[in-house]
Design an enzyme around this catalytic site. Sequence first.
Site, PDB file in Angstrom:
ATOM      1  N   HIS A  62     -11.844   1.678  28.800  1.00 10.87           N
ATOM      2  CA  HIS A  62     -11.817   0.487  29.661  1.00 10.87           C
ATOM      3  C   HIS A  62     -12.336   0.739  31.068  1.00 10.87           C
ATOM      4  O   HIS A  62     -12.093  -0.051  31.969  1.00 10.87           O
ATOM      5  CB  HIS A  62     -10.385  -0.081  29.718  1.00 10.87           C
ATOM      6  CG  HIS A  62      -9.922  -0.676  28.414  1.00 10.87           C
ATOM      7  ND1 HIS A  62      -8.615  -1.024  28.162  1.00 10.87           N
ATOM      8  CD2 HIS A  62     -10.608  -0.993  27.291  1.00 10.87           C
ATOM      9  CE1 HIS A  62      -8.515  -1.522  26.927  1.00 10.87           C
ATOM     10  NE2 HIS A  62      -9.710  -1.492  26.381  1.00 10.87           N
ATOM     11  N   CYS A 120     -28.096  -5.408  39.935  1.00 10.28           N
ATOM     12  CA  CYS A 120     -28.976  -4.383  39.347  1.00 10.28           C
ATOM     13  C   CYS A 120     -28.237  -3.453  38.386  1.00 10.28           C
ATOM     14  O   CYS A 120     -28.842  -2.553  37.827  1.00 10.28           O
ATOM     15  CB  CYS A 120     -29.692  -3.583  40.439  1.00 10.28           C
ATOM     16  SG  CYS A 120     -28.603  -2.476  41.349  1.00 10.28           S
ATOM     17  N   CYS A 166     -23.873  -3.422  46.996  1.00  9.08           N
ATOM     18  CA  CYS A 166     -24.680  -2.349  46.401  1.00  9.08           C
ATOM     19  C   CYS A 166     -25.599  -1.710  47.444  1.00  9.08           C
ATOM     20  O   CYS A 166     -26.303  -2.420  48.169  1.00  9.08           O
ATOM     21  CB  CYS A 166     -25.500  -2.957  45.262  1.00  9.08           C
ATOM     22  SG  CYS A 166     -26.586  -1.795  44.443  1.00  9.08           S
ATOM     23  N   GLY A 189       2.426   5.366  24.619  1.00 11.19           N
ATOM     24  CA  GLY A 189       2.550   4.363  25.684  1.00 11.19           C
ATOM     25  C   GLY A 189       1.576   3.216  25.629  1.00 11.19           C
ATOM     26  O   GLY A 189       1.064   2.795  26.659  1.00 11.19           O
TER      27      GLY A 189
HETATM   28  P1  OAD Z   1       0.906  -2.497  27.680  1.00 12.51           P
HETATM   29  O1  OAD Z   1       1.512  -2.911  28.979  1.00 12.51           O
HETATM   30  O2  OAD Z   1       0.510  -3.564  26.728  1.00 12.51           O
HETATM   31  O3  OAD Z   1       1.905  -1.520  26.905  1.00 12.51           O
HETATM   32  C1  OAD Z   1       2.510  -0.461  27.585  1.00 12.51           C
HETATM   33  C2  OAD Z   1       3.381   0.297  26.617  1.00 12.51           C
HETATM   34  O4  OAD Z   1       3.920   1.397  27.329  1.00 12.51           O
HETATM   35  C3  OAD Z   1       4.555  -0.515  26.054  1.00 12.51           C
HETATM   36  O5  OAD Z   1       4.627  -0.320  24.652  1.00 12.51           O
HETATM   37  C4  OAD Z   1       5.754   0.092  26.772  1.00 12.51           C
HETATM   38  O6  OAD Z   1       6.944   0.071  25.966  1.00 12.51           O
HETATM   39  C5  OAD Z   1       5.275   1.521  26.983  1.00 12.51           C
HETATM   40  N1  OAD Z   1       5.970   2.275  28.049  1.00 12.51           N
HETATM   41  C6  OAD Z   1       6.626   1.820  29.139  1.00 12.51           C
HETATM   42  N2  OAD Z   1       7.138   2.842  29.840  1.00 12.51           N
HETATM   43  C7  OAD Z   1       6.791   3.983  29.176  1.00 12.51           C
HETATM   44  C8  OAD Z   1       7.030   5.369  29.401  1.00 12.51           C
HETATM   45  N3  OAD Z   1       7.739   5.793  30.442  1.00 12.51           N
HETATM   46  N4  OAD Z   1       6.535   6.261  28.502  1.00 12.51           N
HETATM   47  C9  OAD Z   1       5.813   5.837  27.421  1.00 12.51           C
HETATM   48  N5  OAD Z   1       5.554   4.543  27.174  1.00 12.51           N
HETATM   49  C10 OAD Z   1       6.033   3.622  28.028  1.00 12.51           C
HETATM   50  O7  OAD Z   1      -0.335  -1.550  28.037  1.00 12.51           O
HETATM   51  P2  OAD Z   1      -1.562  -1.135  27.130  1.00 12.51           P
HETATM   52  O8  OAD Z   1      -1.173  -1.067  25.704  1.00 12.51           O
HETATM   53  O9  OAD Z   1      -2.190   0.041  27.750  1.00 12.51           O
HETATM   54  O10 OAD Z   1      -6.754  -3.920  29.444  1.00 12.51           O
HETATM   55  O11 OAD Z   1      -2.501  -2.375  27.336  1.00 12.51           O
HETATM   56  C11 OAD Z   1      -3.789  -2.371  26.766  1.00 12.51           C
HETATM   57  C12 OAD Z   1      -4.748  -3.074  27.661  1.00 12.51           C
HETATM   58  O12 OAD Z   1      -4.225  -4.370  28.002  1.00 12.51           O
HETATM   59  C13 OAD Z   1      -4.973  -2.419  29.014  1.00 12.51           C
HETATM   60  O13 OAD Z   1      -5.932  -1.395  28.976  1.00 12.51           O
HETATM   61  C14 OAD Z   1      -5.416  -3.554  29.856  1.00 12.51           C
HETATM   62  C15 OAD Z   1      -4.400  -4.585  29.428  1.00 12.51           C
HETATM   63  O14 OAD Z   1      -4.722  -5.902  29.653  1.00 12.51           O
HETATM   64  C16 OAD Z   1      -7.598  -4.449  30.309  1.00 12.51           C
HETATM   65  O15 OAD Z   1      -7.325  -4.630  31.480  1.00 12.51           O
HETATM   66  C17 OAD Z   1      -8.910  -4.787  29.689  1.00 12.51           C
END
Ligand code: OAD
Length: 281
Positions: free
Chosen positions: A145, A156, A177, A217
Amino acid sequence: MRSDKTPALAAPTALAFKGHTLTIPQAREAHDLLKKAGRVLVLTGAGMSAPSGVPTFRGPDGMWHNFRPEDLATPEAFARDPRLVWQWYGWRRELIARCQPNAGHDALARWMSRHDGVTLVTQNVDGLHERAAERAGSDDPIRLHGSIFRVQCTVCATESGHRKPVDASNEDTLPQCDACGGLLRPAVVWFGEQLPVDALSQAGQAALEADVCLVIGTSGAVYPAAGLAHEAVSSGAPLIVVDPGETAYDGMADVRLVGSADEVVPEIVDELGAGSTPVRG
Ligand code: OAD
């Protein structure tokens, strides 16, 4: 055969294991699966950096609880109101710049420095895996991402590193830019945009070849990143999930480690690779 019923966790009991104290009973099972694996796909999400102080996206404390992604993380939102989008990214950058890689980032990086067969794929844009990799002398992760500390020209398409504070007081002060004077945007993937082709193809290859898939996570809600774990499992890899909460993967996980990334990850990967696990040819 994989059960889609995850056994209820027993109350944490300390197990003596190779000189370490494992506080999560399933940690031994995960460690053993990883020890036997030649190739491992590690997929991380926002929870990996949560113990470092970087907010996650979903759930009651997540950023999408207070902000709407369609206002801040789409190309349409940027075209409509670049100041608002830059204000949000500027705030996140300042927050992330104060954070440090945690013990989980460091443990993964040390493991990768000892074992060629580990491919780390992250959805995170915070650069904390990269900082841990620098300390351990290991490879950078595959970034699906983008990076919050990089920018891309909207005219550009030139991409470069950018760590300076952003002045979003009016449109004329937004980052411009150096090459053509066009408006710069954060070099992150927004909703509705394609992921970088090379990164996705390398990650997809690692998923197909993985002997084990370790997911840390991530809620598993955002595709195509979330689909990598499904591809690995379809190709026969057992799935280990590290997360204190529920995820979309729970029903298909072979081992579920309910805990925080900074505590669980070092428990399962420290010492791995020390005796050099062979990589499948
Ligand atoms: P999420 O916020 O959807 O999920 C985060 C996960 O981390 C959840 O399952 C939580 O339970 C877990 N979590 C919380 N604290 C934790 C800890 N201390 N140790 C381990 N896990 C923990 O985030 P992502 O799955 O990364 O995209 O989200 C995916 C994408 O959605 C991101 O890259 C972003 C977002 O919108 C874009 O911005 C394009």
